[in-house]
Design a protein around this motif. Structure first.
Motif, PDB file in Angstrom:
ATOM      1  N   LYS A   1     117.061  23.216  20.786  1.00  0.00           N
ATOM      2  CA  LYS A   1     115.720  22.582  20.105  1.00  0.00           C
ATOM      3  C   LYS A   1     115.027  23.449  19.418  1.00  0.00           C
ATOM      4  N   ALA A   2     114.984  24.810  19.778  1.00  0.00           N
ATOM      5  CA  ALA A   2     114.514  25.706  19.128  1.00  0.00           C
ATOM      6  C   ALA A   2     115.176  25.839  17.605  1.00  0.00           C
ATOM      7  N   ARG A   3     116.452  25.644  17.571  1.00  0.00           N
ATOM      8  CA  ARG A   3     117.176  25.841  16.295  1.00  0.00           C
ATOM      9  C   ARG A   3     116.722  24.617  15.496  1.00  0.00           C
ATOM     10  N   ASN A   4     116.736  23.553  15.881  1.00  0.00           N
ATOM     11  CA  ASN A   4     116.236  22.367  15.112  1.00  0.00           C
ATOM     12  C   ASN A   4     114.525  22.713  14.649  1.00  0.00           C
ATOM     13  N   TYR A   5     113.895  23.117  15.737  1.00  0.00           N
ATOM     14  CA  TYR A   5     112.555  23.416  15.300  1.00  0.00           C
ATOM     15  C   TYR A   5     112.441  24.090  13.916  1.00  0.00           C
ATOM     16  N   ILE A   6     113.000  25.484  14.106  1.00  0.00           N
ATOM     17  CA  ILE A   6     113.063  26.299  13.130  1.00  0.00           C
ATOM     18  C   ILE A   6     113.593  25.958  11.783  1.00  0.00           C
ATOM     19  N   LYS A   7     114.406  25.061  11.955  1.00  0.00           N
ATOM     20  CA  LYS A   7     115.321  24.641  10.665  1.00  0.00           C
ATOM     21  C   LYS A   7     114.236  23.713   9.984  1.00  0.00           C
ATOM     22  N   GLU A   8     113.454  22.878  10.808  1.00  0.00           N
ATOM     23  CA  GLU A   8     112.451  21.956  10.116  1.00  0.00           C
ATOM     24  C   GLU A   8     111.614  22.786   9.491  1.00  0.00           C
ATOM     25  N   GLU A   9     110.906  23.891  10.238  1.00  0.00           N
ATOM     26  CA  GLU A   9     109.867  24.801   9.621  1.00  0.00           C
ATOM     27  C   GLU A   9     110.399  25.522   8.370  1.00  0.00           C
ATOM     28  N   MET A  10     111.761  25.707   8.173  1.00  0.00           N
ATOM     29  CA  MET A  10     112.178  26.428   7.190  1.00  0.00           C
ATOM     30  C   MET A  10     112.468  25.307   5.836  1.00  0.00           C
ATOM     31  N   ALA A  11     112.629  23.970   6.352  1.00  0.00           N
ATOM     32  CA  ALA A  11     112.960  22.847   5.085  1.00  0.00           C
ATOM     33  C   ALA A  11     111.477  22.612   4.827  1.00  0.00           C
ATOM     34  N   LYS A  12     110.274  22.793   5.689  1.00  0.00           N
ATOM     35  CA  LYS A  12     109.136  22.433   5.264  1.00  0.00           C
ATOM     36  C   LYS A  12     108.618  23.426   4.148  1.00  0.00           C
ATOM     37  N   VAL A  13     108.887  24.605   4.288  1.00  0.00           N
ATOM     38  CA  VAL A  13     108.405  25.458   3.137  1.00  0.00           C
ATOM     39  C   VAL A  13     109.279  25.184   1.746  1.00  0.00           C
ATOM     40  N   GLY A  14     110.269  24.375   1.844  1.00  0.00           N
ATOM     41  CA  GLY A  14     111.097  24.288   0.691  1.00  0.00           C
ATOM     42  C   GLY A  14     112.514  25.201   0.611  1.00  0.00           C
ATOM     43  N   LEU A  15     112.849  25.474   1.747  1.00  0.00           N
ATOM     44  CA  LEU A  15     114.064  26.268   1.961  1.00  0.00           C
ATOM     45  C   LEU A  15     115.358  25.498   2.163  1.00  0.00           C
ATOM     46  N   SER A  16     116.430  25.653   1.558  1.00  0.00           N
ATOM     47  CA  SER A  16     117.474  24.924   2.125  1.00  0.00           C
ATOM     48  C   SER A  16     118.509  25.571   2.919  1.00  0.00           C
ATOM     49  N   VAL A  17     118.696  24.833   3.987  1.00  0.00           N
ATOM     50  CA  VAL A  17     119.421  25.383   5.328  1.00  0.00           C
ATOM     51  C   VAL A  17     120.769  25.098   5.644  1.00  0.00           C
ATOM     52  N   ARG A  18     121.218  26.083   5.769  1.00  0.00           N
ATOM     53  CA  ARG A  18     122.873  25.851   6.327  1.00  0.00           C
ATOM     54  C   ARG A  18     123.121  26.783   7.349  1.00  0.00           C
ATOM     55  N   GLU A  19     124.248  26.524   7.738  1.00  0.00           N
ATOM     56  CA  GLU A  19     124.872  27.542   9.211  1.00  0.00           C
ATOM     57  C   GLU A  19     126.129  27.794   8.907  1.00  0.00           C
ATOM     58  N   ASP A  20     126.638  28.849   9.586  1.00  0.00           N
ATOM     59  CA  ASP A  20     128.139  29.298   9.369  1.00  0.00           C
ATOM     60  C   ASP A  20     128.699  28.778  10.682  1.00  0.00           C
ATOM     61  N   ALA A  21     129.990  29.213  11.133  1.00  0.00           N
ATOM     62  CA  ALA A  21     130.893  28.854  12.298  1.00  0.00           C
ATOM     63  C   ALA A  21     130.409  29.342  13.505  1.00  0.00           C
ATOM     64  N   ILE A  22     129.555  30.285  13.487  1.00  0.00           N
ATOM     65  CA  ILE A  22     129.198  30.640  14.831  1.00  0.00           C
ATOM     66  C   ILE A  22     127.704  30.539  14.960  1.00  0.00           C
ATOM     67  N   GLY A  23     126.848  29.487  13.939  1.00  0.00           N
ATOM     68  CA  GLY A  23     125.394  29.269  14.148  1.00  0.00           C
ATOM     69  C   GLY A  23     124.581  30.121  13.719  1.00  0.00           C
ATOM     70  N   ASN A  24     125.195  30.938  12.894  1.00  0.00           N
ATOM     71  CA  ASN A  24     124.071  31.916  12.130  1.00  0.00           C
ATOM     72  C   ASN A  24     123.425  30.934  11.241  1.00  0.00           C
ATOM     73  N   ILE A  25     122.111  30.935  11.114  1.00  0.00           N
ATOM     74  CA  ILE A  25     121.270  30.132  10.175  1.00  0.00           C
ATOM     75  C   ILE A  25     120.861  30.675   8.800  1.00  0.00           C
ATOM     76  N   PHE A  26     120.989  30.309   7.778  1.00  0.00           N
ATOM     77  CA  PHE A  26     120.624  30.681   6.538  1.00  0.00           C
ATOM     78  C   PHE A  26     119.559  29.705   5.999  1.00  0.00           C
TER      79      PHE A  26
END
Ligand SMILES: [Zn+2]
Length: 415
Positions: free
Chosen positions: A40-65
Motif C-alpha cells: 500500500k505504501a508503494r501505491n501511495y508513493i507512486k500516486e504522489e510521484m504521479a501527482k507532481v507529474g512524474l511518469s512511473v515505472r517498475e523493474d522486475a524486482i520492484g525498484n520504482i523509477f
C-alpha cells in the motif's frame, strides 16, 4: 532566477501519509517488504510521484523509477531516492525522508519551468533493510549485478517463500530479471538524502552533512569451543572458559578500533550466544559476531589482521578451539568529488552550514556506487537515534536538505 524553497508541509504530509501503512502502529513503524502495508505504501508513493507529474515505472524486482523528462532523454540520467521498507519497530524517517525529499525536489524543478537537459529520476529501491530475506539492499544490489535470479531463488523468508516466488505472486515478470542491472555510464550521478542515524550533526549544531565516503563493513562469525565444567569444582588454572576468550577478543577489537590510524574505525561485538548459559557452569561454547567498519580499507585490513593474530594467541593461551568465518569484507564507497563540490556550493550560496563526514551505516548508495558516481546528503537525527520508534528528524531540516538536493539535481541535470 532560482528554485522555490521546499515546503515543509509537503514533506510532513508525505512522511505521515506513508506512516499510515504500518503493521505495528502502537510501536513505531514496521513495514516489511511486500507485506500488505508495504504494498500500500508503494501505491501511495507512486500516486504522489504521479501527482507532481512524474511518469512511473517498475523493474522486475520492484525498484520504482519516477521520471521528470529533460530536453535530451538520450543522455545518462540523474538519480535521487532511497527506500520505504523498515526494520521491525523502526521510525518513520529512515529511507522515507530521502524518497519524499526526492519527490518534493522534482516538484520544485518541474515548477521552475526551465527545461533541464538530462532526465531526473526519483527512485524507491526495493528492500534496503534485510528484514524479510536476511539480505539488505535487494533492489540496488540487483542493479549492481550482485543479485542474480539464481541467488534470488535461494533467498527465503521465515515462512520458506523464496524472493522469486513472492515476486511472481505479485505479478513481477522474472523473464525481465536480467534487465535489472544498470550499465556503467548509464547513470550520470546519484544523490541520496538520508537521516544521519548518528549524533554528529546534532552535536555540532550543523543542519547538513555531506557524505564523503560510506564506510566499508566487514563481518565475521566466530565460534569458540572450550570445556564445559562445574563452576564450583573446577579451579581457575584448569579452566578453558569459552566466554572469557570471547570477552578478551571483544575488548581487543575495541582497543584496535580506538587506537587505529583512522578516526573512522569502529568495531562491535553485537551478538553473543553463550552455552549452556547457566550461572553455575563454565561455558563450553560461545558463538559471536564481529563487525568492523572504516572509511579506509587499508587501515581496516590491518586492524582485522591484528585481531586475527590476537585470536590465535587467545586460542593457544587458553587451550581452546576458535573458528572464524568471514561473512563479508567490503570496500568503502567514496563519494564523487564533482558532486561534493556542487553540494558545497549549494550550501554556501544558501548560507547553510555543512559538515563533511563519513557514513558509518551503509545505504543503497553503496550499491549504486558500483556503477555510478554517488554522493549523499545527511540531515540531523535527534539524539542520534535510528531503527527505533524514537527516531526523529525535524521536518524543517529535511526541507532544508531538500533545497540542497533540488539545487544539486538541477545543476547535475544540466551538465
Ligand atoms: Zn535507510
Amino acid at each position: 532566477m532560482a528554485l522555490k524553497r521546499a515546503l515543509k508541509s509537503n514533506i510532513q504530509e508525505m512522511i505521515e501519509g506513508l506512516d499510515k501503512f504500518n503493521s505495528d502502529p502502537k510501536d513505531g513503524t514496521t513495514r516489511i517488504l511486500f507485506t500488505e502495508p508495504e504494498l500500500k505504501a508503494r501505491n501511495y508513493i507512486k500516486e504522489e510521484m504521479a501527482k507532481v507529474g512524474l511518469s512511473v515505472r517498475e523493474d522486475a524486482i520492484g525498484n520504482i523509477f519516477a521520471t521528470l523528462e529533460g530536453s535530451d532523454p538520450s543522455l545518462p540520467v540523474v538519480w535521487t531516492g532511497s527506500h520505504i521498507d523498515t526494520v521491525i519497530n523502526a521510525g518513520k524517517f529512515d529511507g522515507m525522508a530521502g524518497v519524499v525529499a526526492g519527490i518534493e525536489a522534482a516538484r520544485l524543478i518541474k515548477e521552475f519551468g526551465q527545461k533541464h537537459k538530462r532526465n531526473i529520476e526519483v527512485l524507491v529501491y526495493t528492500s534496503e533493510e534485510p528484514t524479510r530475506f536476511g539480505l539488505g539492499c535487494l533492489g540496488s544490489r540487483a542493479m549492481a549485478g550482485e543479485l542474480s535470479l539464481d541467488k534470488a531463488k535461494e533467498l527465503k523468508d521465515e515462512e520458506g517463500n523464496s524472493l522469486t516466488e513472492v515476486l511472481e505472486s505479485l505479478g513481477y515478470d522474472l523473464a525481465e530479471f536480467d534487465q535489472i542491472p544498470v550499465k556503467q555510464g548509464g547513470v550520470f550521478a546519484a544523490v541520496e538524502l538520508h537521516i544521519e542515524q548518528g549524533a554528529v550533526l546534532e552535536s555540532l549544531e550543523v543542519p547538513i552533512g555531506i557524505v564523503e565516503s560510506i564506510a566499508g563493513p566487514s563481518s565475521f562469525e566466530v565460534s569458540i569451543a572450550g570445556k564445559q565444567s562445574h563452576a564450583g569444582g573446577t579451579p581457575m588454572n584448569l579452566r578453558h572458559d569459552a566466554f572469557l576468550a570471547c570477552c578478551e577478543i571483544a575488548l581487543e577489537a575495541e582497543r584496535l578500533a580506538k587506537e587505529s590510524a583512522s578516526k573512522d574505525t569502529v568495531a562491535t561485538v553485537g551478538r553473543v550466544e553463550v552455552l549452556p548459559n547457566a550461572s553455575n557452569v563454565i561455558s563450553g561454547e560461545v558463538y559471536f559476531s564481529i563487525d568492523i567498519r572504516d572509511s579506509d580499507y587499508e587501515v581496516k585490513s590491518e586492524c582485522i589482521d591484528n585481531l586475527m593474530k590476537f585470536i590465535e594467541e587467545v586460542e593457544e593461551d587458553r587451550g581452546l578451539t576458535i573458528k572464524v568465518e568471514k561473512i563479508n569484507d567490503d570496500q568503502p564507497t567514496p563519494s564523487d568529488q564533482k558532486i561534493i563540490k556542487i553540494l558545497e556550493e549549494s550550501c554556501t550560496n544558501k548560507e547553510i552550514r555543512f559538515h563533511k563526514m563519513i557514513s558509518g551505516a551503509f545505504h543503497d548508495s553503496m550499491m549504486v556506487g558500483k556503477f555510478a558516481p554517488i554522493a549523499m546528503i545527511f540531515v540531523p537525527s535527534k539524539d542520534g537515534i535510528s531503527h527505533s520508534p524514537k527516531e526523529w528528524s525535524d521536518y524543517s531540516d529535511i526541507a532544508r536538505g531538500t533545497d540542497i538536493l533540488a539545487d544539486t539535481l538541477l545543476k547535475l541535470a544540466n551538465e
